[in-house]
Design an enzyme around this catalytic site. Structure first.
Site, PDB file in Angstrom:
ATOM      1  CG  ASP A  67      -0.256  -0.424   2.514  1.00  0.00           C
ATOM      2  OD1 ASP A  67       0.982  -0.411   2.577  1.00  0.00           O
ATOM      3  OD2 ASP A  67      -0.963  -0.759   3.473  1.00  0.00           O
ATOM      4  CG  ASN A 136      -8.684  -1.259  12.346  1.00  0.00           C
ATOM      5  OD1 ASN A 136      -7.745  -1.864  11.822  1.00  0.00           O
ATOM      6  ND2 ASN A 136      -9.225  -0.194  11.800  1.00  0.00           N
ATOM      7  CG  HIS A 138      -5.743  -1.941   9.059  1.00  0.00           C
ATOM      8  ND1 HIS A 138      -5.850  -0.875   9.922  1.00  0.00           N
ATOM      9  CD2 HIS A 138      -4.445  -1.956   8.670  1.00  0.00           C
ATOM     10  CE1 HIS A 138      -4.690  -0.277  10.041  1.00  0.00           C
ATOM     11  NE2 HIS A 138      -3.797  -0.922   9.295  1.00  0.00           N
ATOM     12  CD  GLU A 143      -8.794   1.248   8.071  1.00  0.00           C
ATOM     13  OE1 GLU A 143      -8.761   0.349   8.931  1.00  0.00           O
ATOM     14  OE2 GLU A 143      -8.272   2.369   8.237  1.00  0.00           O
TER      15      GLU A 143
HETATM   16  C1  GLP Z   1      -0.336   0.369   8.488  1.00  0.00           C
HETATM   17  C2  GLP Z   1      -0.015  -0.476   7.263  1.00  0.00           C
HETATM   18  C3  GLP Z   1      -0.232  -1.953   7.523  1.00  0.00           C
HETATM   19  C4  GLP Z   1       0.422  -2.339   8.822  1.00  0.00           C
HETATM   20  C5  GLP Z   1      -0.213  -1.578   9.945  1.00  0.00           C
HETATM   21  C6  GLP Z   1       0.327  -1.954  11.322  1.00  0.00           C
HETATM   22  O1  GLP Z   1      -1.679   0.702   8.571  1.00  0.00           O
HETATM   23  N1  GLP Z   1      -0.788  -0.080   6.137  1.00  0.00           N
HETATM   24  O2  GLP Z   1       0.296  -2.691   6.432  1.00  0.00           O
HETATM   25  O3  GLP Z   1       0.278  -3.730   9.026  1.00  0.00           O
HETATM   26  O4  GLP Z   1       0.047  -0.197   9.726  1.00  0.00           O
HETATM   27  O5  GLP Z   1       1.442  -1.201  11.654  1.00  0.00           O
HETATM   28  P1  GLP Z   1       2.402  -1.469  12.869  1.00  0.00           P
HETATM   29  O6  GLP Z   1       3.224  -2.654  12.485  1.00  0.00           O
HETATM   30  O7  GLP Z   1       3.224  -0.229  12.986  1.00  0.00           O
HETATM   31  O8  GLP Z   1       1.534  -1.725  14.043  1.00  0.00           O
END
Ligand code: GLP
Length: 243
Positions: A67, A136, A138, A143
Site C-alpha cells: 500500500d 483494528n 486491518h 479497513e
Molecule cells: C499500516 C499499514 C499496515 C500495517 C499496519 C500496522 O496501517 N498499512 O500494512 O500492518 O500499519 O502497523 P504497525 O506494524 O506499525 O503496528
C-alpha cells in the site's frame, strides 16, 4: 494455518527473516510481497544482515508493496516508498527496476490500481506475502467493512488507523486520509502468506481474527481460509489466542 509463538519481538523478527530467507533461497527469482509499519522493521534488519553475509540474494527478486498513502511523494519521509528504501531496499542488492509500489501521487485511482493488479499478474503472482496487522484487524489498508475487496483500490482511512499512524507524523493533521492498497483478493492469491504481530495491545484483535468468525469486519480473519498461512507472533500478542 501454522502458528509460531516467540518469546519476544526480536525472536519473532528472526523467525520471520529465516522463513523469508528460506523461501528466497528455494526460488531466487521469487515475487515477494512486502509490508510497512513498525512490526516488520526487525525482520528487514535481519534480511539486510543475511544479505551482507551472502546468505540471501535479492538480485533476482521482484517486490510488490501492499500500500501507499495518497498524496505523499517519494521524497516525503512518511511515504511508504521512503520507508521501504530506508529500511530495506537501499541496504540490499536488489535491482531497483524490480521494485513495485503503488504511486500515491497519481490522481487517477482507477488507472493506478488496475495497472498494479496487472503488474502483479504479469509477474506471475506473489509467491510470498509479508503482512502486519493494524489494531483494528486491518491488513494492508483494508479497513473493517461489510465486504472483501478483490483488487487494488483506494480507501478512506478510519479514525483508529489515522490515530495509530499519527506517531510517524509531526501532528495528526498531516496523516493522509486516504491510501491505495492491495485488496484482500491480491493478498489471498499469494501462494504463501506470513503475518507478524507483536505486542499486548494487539492481543484482543489476534484472538478475534484467528479464534473468531471469518468476517470482513475483522479483515485479517480471512487468512484462516488461506491454505499456506503462517502467523508469527510474540507471546504478548498471543496472550489471548488459543491454539
Ligand atoms: C499500516 C499499514 C499496515 C500495517 C499496519 C500496522 O496501517 N498499512 O500494512 O500492518 O500499519 O502497523 P504497525 O506494524 O506499525 O503496528
Amino acid at each position: 494455518m501454522k502458528v509460531i509463538i516467540t518469546e519476544n519481538y526480536n525472536e519473532m523478527s528472526k523467525a520471520a527473516a529465516d522463513l523469508i530467507a528460506e523461501e528466497m533461497n528455494k526460488k531466487p527469482n521469487m515475487v515477494l510481497g512486502l509490508a510497512t509499519g513498525s512490526t516488520p522493521v526487525g525482520t528487514y534488519e535481519n534480511l539486510i544482515k543475511y544479505n551482507k553475509e551472502n546468505k540471501v540474494d535479492f538480485s533476482q527478486i521482484t517486490t510488490f508493496n501492499l500500500d501507499e498513502y495518497c498524496g505523499l511523494n517519494k521524497e516525503n519521509e512518511q511515504s511508504y516508498w521512503y520507508f521501504m528504501h530506508d529500511n530495506l531496499f537501499n541496504h540490499v542488492n536488489i535491482n531497483h527496476n524490480n521494485i513495485n509500489m503503488l504511486d500515491g501521487t497519481n490522481p487517477d485511482a482507477e488507472k493506478e490500481c488496475t495497472s498494479y493488479d496487472e503488474k502483479i499478474e504479469k509477474a506471475g503472482g506473489i509467491d510470498l506475502q509479508v503482512l502486519g496487522m493494524g489494531h483494528n484487524g486491518h491488513i494492508a489498508f483494508n479497513e473493517p467493512c461489510d465486504y472483501y475487496s478483490k483488487g487494488a483500490h483506494k480507501v478512506e482511512l478510519q479514525e483508529s488507523t489515522i490515530n495509530a499512524n499519527k506517531r510517524f507524523f509531526e501532528d495528526i493533521s498531516q496523516v493522509p486520509r486516504a491510501s491505495y492498497t492491495m485488496g484482500i483478493g491480491n493478498i489471498m492469491h499469494a501462494k504463501k502468506v506470513v503475518m507478524l504481530v507483536s505486542g499486548a495491545e494487539k492481543a484482543e484483535t489476534v484472538a478475534k481474527a484467528f479464534n473468531g468468525a471469518i468476517v470482513p469486519q475483522v479483515p485479517a480473519s480471512v487468512l484462516q481460509l488461506h491454505n499456506d498461512f503462517v502467523l508469527i507472533m510474540d507471546k504478548d500478542a498471543a496472550s489471548k489466542f488459543s491454539k
